[in-house]
Motif scaffolding. Structure first.
Motif, PDB file in Angstrom:
ATOM      1  N   THR B 295      26.895  -7.215-122.988  1.00 15.19           N
ATOM      2  CA  THR B 295      26.469  -7.198-124.343  1.00 15.19           C
ATOM      3  C   THR B 295      25.885  -5.799-124.621  1.00 15.19           C
ATOM      4  OG1 THR B 295      24.702  -8.135-123.851  1.00 15.19           O
ATOM      5  CG2 THR B 295      26.292  -9.647-124.359  1.00 15.19           C
ATOM      6  N   GLY B 296      25.843  -5.559-125.819  1.00 14.90           N
ATOM      7  CA  GLY B 296      25.217  -4.248-126.228  1.00 14.90           C
ATOM      8  C   GLY B 296      23.937  -4.589-127.114  1.00 14.90           C
ATOM      9  N   LEU B 297      22.760  -4.203-126.616  1.00 14.87           N
ATOM     10  CA  LEU B 297      21.452  -4.354-127.244  1.00 14.87           C
ATOM     11  C   LEU B 297      21.177  -3.193-128.136  1.00 14.87           C
ATOM     12  CD1 LEU B 297      19.804  -5.763-124.043  1.00 14.87           C
ATOM     13  CD2 LEU B 297      20.859  -7.283-126.049  1.00 14.87           C
ATOM     14  N   SER B 298      20.030  -3.420-128.903  1.00  8.75           N
ATOM     15  CA  SER B 298      19.709  -2.227-129.826  1.00  8.75           C
ATOM     16  C   SER B 298      19.561  -0.752-129.187  1.00  8.75           C
ATOM     17  CB  SER B 298      18.421  -2.497-130.509  1.00  8.75           C
ATOM     18  OG  SER B 298      17.342  -2.669-129.678  1.00  8.75           O
ATOM     19  N   LYS B 299      18.977  -0.944-128.005  1.00  7.95           N
ATOM     20  CA  LYS B 299      18.845   0.361-127.099  1.00  7.95           C
ATOM     21  C   LYS B 299      19.799   0.392-125.852  1.00  7.95           C
ATOM     22  CE  LYS B 299      14.253   1.713-129.002  1.00  7.95           C
ATOM     23  NZ  LYS B 299      12.916   1.470-128.842  1.00  7.95           N
ATOM     24  N   ALA B 300      19.994  -0.752-125.131  1.00  9.80           N
ATOM     25  CA  ALA B 300      20.649  -0.727-123.924  1.00  9.80           C
ATOM     26  C   ALA B 300      21.907  -1.773-123.736  1.00  9.80           C
ATOM     27  CB  ALA B 300      19.716  -0.703-122.972  1.00  9.80           C
ATOM     28  N   ARG B 301      22.216  -1.764-122.669  1.00 14.77           N
ATOM     29  CA  ARG B 301      23.216  -3.045-122.639  1.00 14.77           C
ATOM     30  C   ARG B 301      22.697  -3.964-121.639  1.00 14.77           C
ATOM     31  NH1 ARG B 301      28.183   1.026-121.084  1.00 14.77           N
ATOM     32  NH2 ARG B 301      28.759   1.539-123.236  1.00 14.77           N
ATOM     33  N   GLY B 302      23.240  -5.282-121.522  1.00 18.26           N
ATOM     34  CA  GLY B 302      22.557  -6.151-120.778  1.00 18.26           C
ATOM     35  C   GLY B 302      23.998  -6.925-120.121  1.00 18.26           C
ATOM     36  N   VAL B 303      23.631  -7.834-119.019  1.00 13.85           N
ATOM     37  CA  VAL B 303      24.681  -8.957-118.794  1.00 13.85           C
ATOM     38  C   VAL B 303      23.893 -10.260-119.128  1.00 13.85           C
ATOM     39  CG1 VAL B 303      25.966  -9.625-117.044  1.00 13.85           C
ATOM     40  CG2 VAL B 303      25.544  -7.219-117.087  1.00 13.85           C
ATOM     41  N   VAL B 304      24.965 -11.037-119.609  1.00 15.17           N
ATOM     42  CA  VAL B 304      24.436 -12.509-119.774  1.00 15.17           C
ATOM     43  C   VAL B 304      24.179 -13.176-118.528  1.00 15.17           C
ATOM     44  CG1 VAL B 304      25.120 -14.766-120.789  1.00 15.17           C
ATOM     45  CG2 VAL B 304      25.261 -12.681-121.985  1.00 15.17           C
ATOM     46  N   LEU B 305      23.171 -13.596-118.257  1.00 15.39           N
ATOM     47  CA  LEU B 305      23.236 -14.610-116.845  1.00 15.39           C
ATOM     48  C   LEU B 305      23.386 -16.125-117.310  1.00 15.39           C
ATOM     49  CD1 LEU B 305      20.252 -12.943-115.081  1.00 15.39           C
ATOM     50  CD2 LEU B 305      22.657 -12.868-114.563  1.00 15.39           C
ATOM     51  N   ARG B 306      22.909 -16.720-118.389  1.00 11.86           N
ATOM     52  CA  ARG B 306      23.329 -17.967-118.852  1.00 11.86           C
ATOM     53  C   ARG B 306      23.093 -18.071-120.227  1.00 11.86           C
ATOM     54  NH1 ARG B 306      18.079 -21.909-118.501  1.00 11.86           N
ATOM     55  NH2 ARG B 306      16.449 -20.186-119.105  1.00 11.86           N
ATOM     56  N   GLN B 307      23.691 -18.915-121.113  1.00 17.37           N
ATOM     57  CA  GLN B 307      23.471 -19.261-122.385  1.00 17.37           C
ATOM     58  C   GLN B 307      22.935 -20.760-122.495  1.00 17.37           C
ATOM     59  OE1 GLN B 307      26.706 -21.167-124.737  1.00 17.37           O
ATOM     60  NE2 GLN B 307      27.328 -19.154-124.464  1.00 17.37           N
ATOM     61  N   ALA B 332      20.023 -15.364-129.384  1.00 13.78           N
ATOM     62  CA  ALA B 332      21.257 -14.801-129.263  1.00 13.78           C
ATOM     63  C   ALA B 332      21.447 -13.597-130.258  1.00 13.78           C
ATOM     64  CB  ALA B 332      22.228 -16.044-129.331  1.00 13.78           C
ATOM     65  N   ALA B 333      20.431 -13.839-131.236  1.00 10.71           N
ATOM     66  CA  ALA B 333      20.766 -12.809-132.354  1.00 10.71           C
ATOM     67  C   ALA B 333      20.421 -11.365-131.966  1.00 10.71           C
ATOM     68  CB  ALA B 333      19.749 -13.294-133.502  1.00 10.71           C
ATOM     69  N   ILE B 334      19.518 -11.151-130.504  1.00 13.91           N
ATOM     70  CA  ILE B 334      19.224  -9.723-130.207  1.00 13.91           C
ATOM     71  C   ILE B 334      20.540  -9.037-129.797  1.00 13.91           C
ATOM     72  CG2 ILE B 334      18.982 -10.188-127.904  1.00 13.91           C
ATOM     73  CD1 ILE B 334      16.051  -8.844-128.054  1.00 13.91           C
ATOM     74  N   VAL B 335      21.467  -9.794-129.563  1.00 13.58           N
ATOM     75  CA  VAL B 335      22.730  -9.042-129.133  1.00 13.58           C
ATOM     76  C   VAL B 335      23.334  -8.558-130.342  1.00 13.58           C
ATOM     77  CG1 VAL B 335      24.839  -9.360-128.226  1.00 13.58           C
ATOM     78  CG2 VAL B 335      23.146 -10.812-127.261  1.00 13.58           C
ATOM     79  N   THR B 336      23.902  -7.107-130.360  1.00 16.61           N
ATOM     80  CA  THR B 336      24.283  -6.289-131.381  1.00 16.61           C
ATOM     81  C   THR B 336      25.619  -6.340-131.011  1.00 16.61           C
ATOM     82  OG1 THR B 336      23.570  -4.414-130.069  1.00 16.61           O
ATOM     83  CG2 THR B 336      22.263  -5.019-131.805  1.00 16.61           C
ATOM     84  N   ASP B 337      26.299  -6.061-129.941  1.00 17.21           N
ATOM     85  CA  ASP B 337      27.624  -5.955-129.657  1.00 17.21           C
ATOM     86  C   ASP B 337      28.096  -6.872-128.555  1.00 17.21           C
ATOM     87  OD1 ASP B 337      28.539  -3.573-131.161  1.00 17.21           O
ATOM     88  OD2 ASP B 337      27.059  -2.796-130.269  1.00 17.21           O
ATOM     89  N   VAL B 338      29.196  -7.239-128.749  1.00 20.78           N
ATOM     90  CA  VAL B 338      29.852  -8.172-127.616  1.00 20.78           C
ATOM     91  C   VAL B 338      31.080  -7.334-126.897  1.00 20.78           C
ATOM     92  CG1 VAL B 338      30.731 -10.330-126.722  1.00 20.78           C
ATOM     93  CG2 VAL B 338      29.122 -10.583-128.496  1.00 20.78           C
TER      94      VAL B 338
END
Lengths: 354, 619
Positions: B295-307, B332-338
């Motif tokens: 996922t894309g966050l406001s400054k970096a990227r991240g990987v979803v570990l669980r939802q 979940a709203a923090i995610v800017t891009d999937v």
């Protein structure tokens, strides 16, 4: 008128007026102080504001017309309440249904006296009760003092003539004693006996007087196998003051006695006026081998009149009619109403004469 | 200002209007006595002829009951022709007053309202001064029956043409209560049936257990309970009739079926609203934020570990692995891009939500990702999707959603379930009304079995055989006292004293003689037993001061009635009633002469001494 205005107007009125206004509107209004009373009245007035306001205006108007009256009013002769000042004063609201004039004190007091002695003639209901006793149990529910004792005495006499034993029970030892004396006078001392917990006077007599508890114990002894006294020849059980059936502590004894009363004996229950005598008659019919007849009336032998005596000694009829207006508790005599309102005014802690 | 009329004025007003003889009902004994004292300084004397008549009647009564010869009220009564009559007086004095009334010698009698039933003499007029009476420490309004009982004393048959009931106010009177009482119809009376221990024992002595229910059914209590049950049964019939259109449908018990279905549906819809609060794009995106998604966050990227959804608000949450190894819980709203890229992720049930190996590789892969990644095209629908029927069905295996009578059930459910609740309530109450007496009877049987008066098969034991002869209040306490041999060796005065403290149920305070040591310890024993029996029987007052009065009277046969009265502030009538009731209790003990000869003998000795002086006069 807004609620605030109404409240202010009420606050200006003397408490007596508020109490008169509260009568029929607020339960136990006479216990309330002025502030509380106004509060209650306002709460009540929400239901029928217009009627409430018109009543209030009428009372205020009446009070104004009353004020110039001389103070010696209260010392006036009480003989004719319908004097000038009475008719002058209008009663616009609290007596809407009085079309006939109220009874005067003289009329109300008329007829006091001793009736000319007449040969005793039993009332029809008394004969009726005795006849019905031939075919079943009887419960008599009539006003106090209408002659229940006559029924008891005659019923006992008839049973004794048939060689049967009679038991007469009363709720109090004191009443037992009175009846013992009375019956001994009527039937002769050797025919009447009395039983108490520890003493037997003439216990083998055909007419036995005891309290209901003693009879209950006798019945239990008989049921348990110890034959006592003359229960096999028992022909009639008379239970006086049977409204004690509803006594919180002792009522159960009356029930036990009635349930275990031997089936060959007739039951004669004598009771003051109660609300549901037919229930008791139905109950007896359902548990006894013979049907139970109900003898009931509410007419007093000696007519009753109700009066009001003011603490200053002034006497007036309590109701508008000469007798008791059954079913119309609101038919007060205007004079009694006026005097009582004044009494409440004077004795109210917060309502001293202003 | 005296708030009520002065007794002297009252009597003279009545005399003037020819309204005598009258009975004046007052609030208390004290009010009666004070009314009598008010005549002490009164000058108005009766004419000599009437005074003689009173004396003649009194002489007759005194011949029968010598105890009242010296009664302090006699001179006043003779002088003014007015008397008081209340429970504080000796029965013989009350008889004298009644006799005087019967002969028409008195102008007025002051009596207490409490004992209106015991006032068995009529008069021309009754005076009512109050609208409430004291019952069990509280003032209650007079009932219609009570007002009519009081008013009923007015008007003597054959002696009066009319009777008068006159109200004269005292503070706190409510005239409306009285006018209602005069004009109303008396109240219905109700059964006061209670099941007592002696009743159970005596019934079981005479009848087998299986007849008990039919015997109890003969009581007025059961008759009235049946009346109430019948009213309910009529209501129940009515409910049945209303239930007719709601009979069996596709399922026989469609009401409970729909009830369950409805509940499940509601539970589902409780969860639903949380979803509605989130913006549609977040909701749409959330489905793709599965473990391993880049996922894309406001400054970096991240990987979803669980939802998951948060516990309280049920808002959509994700656990993210950020570059550098930080693991954070974010909405979940923090995610800017999937991004359209999934990394290899082996899930684990607990922190860090994946296996350590895959965490290592994930971190590595995250660093190695290219700078540009394709985003996932996600369609955001504006409308809520309808719940697929299949989903609803899996919720509880209900056939309702596809049932042909679904709409009918839905429409009728509210009415039908209300009716059915009513029906069940009525059935329960009817059941209770029909069986309550029997249940209470069984409770008594159990208690009696526990104490060994009844066998397990509800037969009377040896103790039960004699215990059934004690048919007075507090019978369980008395029989238990006898069984614990509390009275063995006690002398008659102690026995009588204990009996009187059990018998006495009045808590009027007063001054009393001192209590002896022997009686004190015996009473202590009784009190302990009474307390231990409290779950089965209301303990009596057990007043030591009352016991002392009786003890003195029995222990000292030379003691005169006057002497006894001087020892206490108790009213004469109360002492009389206390001793008379003690006599009654003792006579019950006397009936045990076959099984407890010593006790019966002791009781009869006590009775012999007790019954002297005033107590000898009346049967």
């Amino acid at each position: 008128m807004t609620t605030d205005e109404l409240e202010k107007l009420l606050a200006q009125q003397p408490i007596a007026l508020l109490h008169r206004l509260a009568r029929g509107r607020v339960h136990r209004h006479f216990r309330a102080g002025k502030r509380r009373l106004i509060e209650l009245l306002l709460r009540h007035s929400a239901e029928n504001r217009a009627g409430f306001e018109s009543d209030l205006q009428a009372l205020i108007g009446e009070r104004k017309s009353q004020r110039p009256e001389p103070p010696q009013l209260r010392h006036q002769a009480p003989l004719s309440p319908r004097t000038d000042h009475q008719s002058r004063r209008p009663h616009p609201h609290h007596e809407p249904d009085s079309h006939e004039p109220s009874v005067s004190l003289a009329e109300w007091l008329a007829g006091i006296g001793v009736p000319t002695p007449q040969p005793f003639v039993p009332d029809p209901w008394q004969d009726d009760a005795l006849d019905k006793l031939e075919t079943g149990d009887v419960i008599v529910s009539v006003p106090t003092g209408s002659g229940k004792t006559y029924v008891a005495v005659e019923a006992a006499r008839r049973a004794m003539e048939d060689n049967r034993t009679v038991i007469y029970t009363s709720p109090l030892k004191a009443l037992s004693n009175t009846k013992y004396t009375e019956f001994s006078r009527i039937f002769g001392a050797d025919l009447v006996g009395i039983l108490t917990g520890d003493r037997r006077d003439n216990g083998q007599a055909p007419l036995l007087i005891m309290t209901t508890e003693i009879l209950r114990n006798l019945l239990y002894d008989a049921a348990g196998g110890e034959i006592d006294l003359r229960l096999d020849t028992l022909g009639l059980v008379i239970m006086d003051e049977s409204q004690y059936l509803a006594d919180p502590e002792r009522g159960v004894v009356w029930e036990e006695t009635i349930i275990f009363c031997p089936s060959q004996a007739r039951l004669l229950l004598l009771s003051a006026s109660i609300g549901n005598p037919h229930d008791i008659a139905d109950w007896l019919t359902s548990i006894r081998p013979v049907p139970c007849h109900l003898i009931k009336h509410s007419k007093r032998t000696v007519p009753l009149r109700a009066g009001y005596l003011h603490p200053d000694g002034k006497l007036t009829p309590l109701f508008r009619t000469i007798g008791i207006p059954h079913g119309h508790p609101g038919h007060w005599h205007p004079e009694a109403k006026r005097l009582f309102a004044r009494y409440e005014d004077e004795t109210m802690p917060s309502g001293r004469r202003r | 200002m005296p708030p009520s009329i002065h007794p002297v004025d009252l009597i003279s007003a009545l005399r003037q209007k020819h309204l005598t003889p009258a009975i004046v009902f007052l609030t208390s004994r004290r009010a009666c006595d004070e009314a009598m004292q008010a005549f002490d300084h009164n000058e108005a004397l009766l004419p000599p002829a009437r005074q003689e008549a009173i004396a003649a009647v009194l002489d007759d009564v005194i011949a029968q009951y010598p105890s009242i010869a010296e009664h302090p009220l006699i001179p006043t009564v003779q002088r003014i022709g007015v008397a008081a009559h209340h429970a504080g007086h000796l029965p013989s004095w009350k008889i004298a007053v009644e006799e005087l009334m019967r002969h028409g010698c008195l102008d007025a009698v002051f009596a207490t309202t409490t004992l209106a039933a015991g006032v068995d003499f009529p008069a021309r007029t009754v005076i009512i001064t109050q609208s409430s009476i004291r019952k069990a420490r509280d003032f209650t309004d007079l009932t219609i029956g009570e007002v009519q009982q009081i008013a009923g004393r007015a008007g003597r048959r054959g002696k009066d043409l009319v009777g008068f009931a006159i109200v004269t106010p005292s503070p706190y009177i409510d005239l409306a209560v009285l006018t209602k009482g005069f004009t109303g119809h008396p109240e219905a009376i109700n059964s006061q049936f209670v099941i007592t221990y002696p009743m159970v024992l005596n019934l079981l002595k005479a009848h087998p257990l299986d007849q008990m229910q039919s015997i109890l059914a003969k009581s007025f209590a059961q008759f009235q309970l049946n009346q109430r049950a019948e009213v309910l049964e009529r209501k129940l019939d009515d409910v049945h009739r209303q239930m007719e259109p709601y009979g069996p449908r596709v399922c026989t018990d469609w009401i409970s079926q729909w009830h369950m279905f409805d509940q499940v549906r509601r539970q589902r819809s409780h969860r639903a609203p949380a979803k509605n609060h989130e913006p549609p794009e977040v909701a749409a995106r959330f489905r793709f934020l599965t473990p391993g998604r880049v996922t894309g966050l406001s400054k970096a990227r991240g990987v979803v570990l669980r939802q998951y959804r948060s516990k309280g608000q049920k808002s959509p949450m994700v656990t993210l692995l950020r570059p550098g190894g930080a693991i954070t819980e974010c909405p979940a709203a923090i995610v800017t891009d999937v991004f359209d890229r999934m990394l290899e992720c082996k899930e684990a049930p607990s922190y860090p939500w994946c296996t350590p190996e895959s965490l290592e590789s994930l971190l590595q892969d995250l660093e190695d990702l290219p700078t540009r990644l394709p985003t996932l095209p996600i369609l955001v629908s504006k409308d809520d999707e309808p719940i697929p029927d299949a989903v609803v069905q899996t919720l509880g295996d209900f056939s309702c959603p596809t049932c042909p009578s679904r709409s009918a059930c839905q429409k009728d459910y509210l009415n039908a379930s209300k009716l059915r609740q009513e029906q069940q309530r009525h059935m329960k109450s009817i059941q209770a009304l029909r069986t309550s007496l029997w249940h209470r009877f069984q409770e008594r049987i159990e208690a009696l079995q526990k104490f060994g008066y009844l066998t397990a098969t509800a037969q009377l034991t040896e103790a039960g055989e004699w215990a059934r002869l004690i048919r007075i209040d507090h019978s369980l306490l008395i029989t238990e006292l006898i069984r614990s041999e509390a009275f063995t060796g006690a002398d008659p005065s102690l026995l009588a004293a204990v009996m009187s403290s059990i018998a006495h149920d009045d808590d009027r305070p007063g001054l009393f003689p001192r209590i002896s040591a022997g009686l004190g310890s015996l009473l202590g024993q009784v009190r302990k037993l009474a307390e231990s029996l409290a779950p089965y029987e209301e303990p009596p007052l057990l007043r030591a001061d009352i016991a002392a009065v009786t003890e003195r009277w029995i222990a000292d046969p030379q003691l005169t009635w006057i002497g006894l009265c001087k020892m206490t502030t108790m009213a004469e009538g109360d002492i009389y009633r206390l001793l008379a009731r003690t006599l009654e209790f003792l006579s019950q003990l006397h009936t045990l002469k076959d099984t407890h000869p010593a006790l019966a003998d002791c009781a009869s000795q006590a009775m012999a001494v007790l019954r002297r002086g005033v107590l000898e006069e009346l049967p």
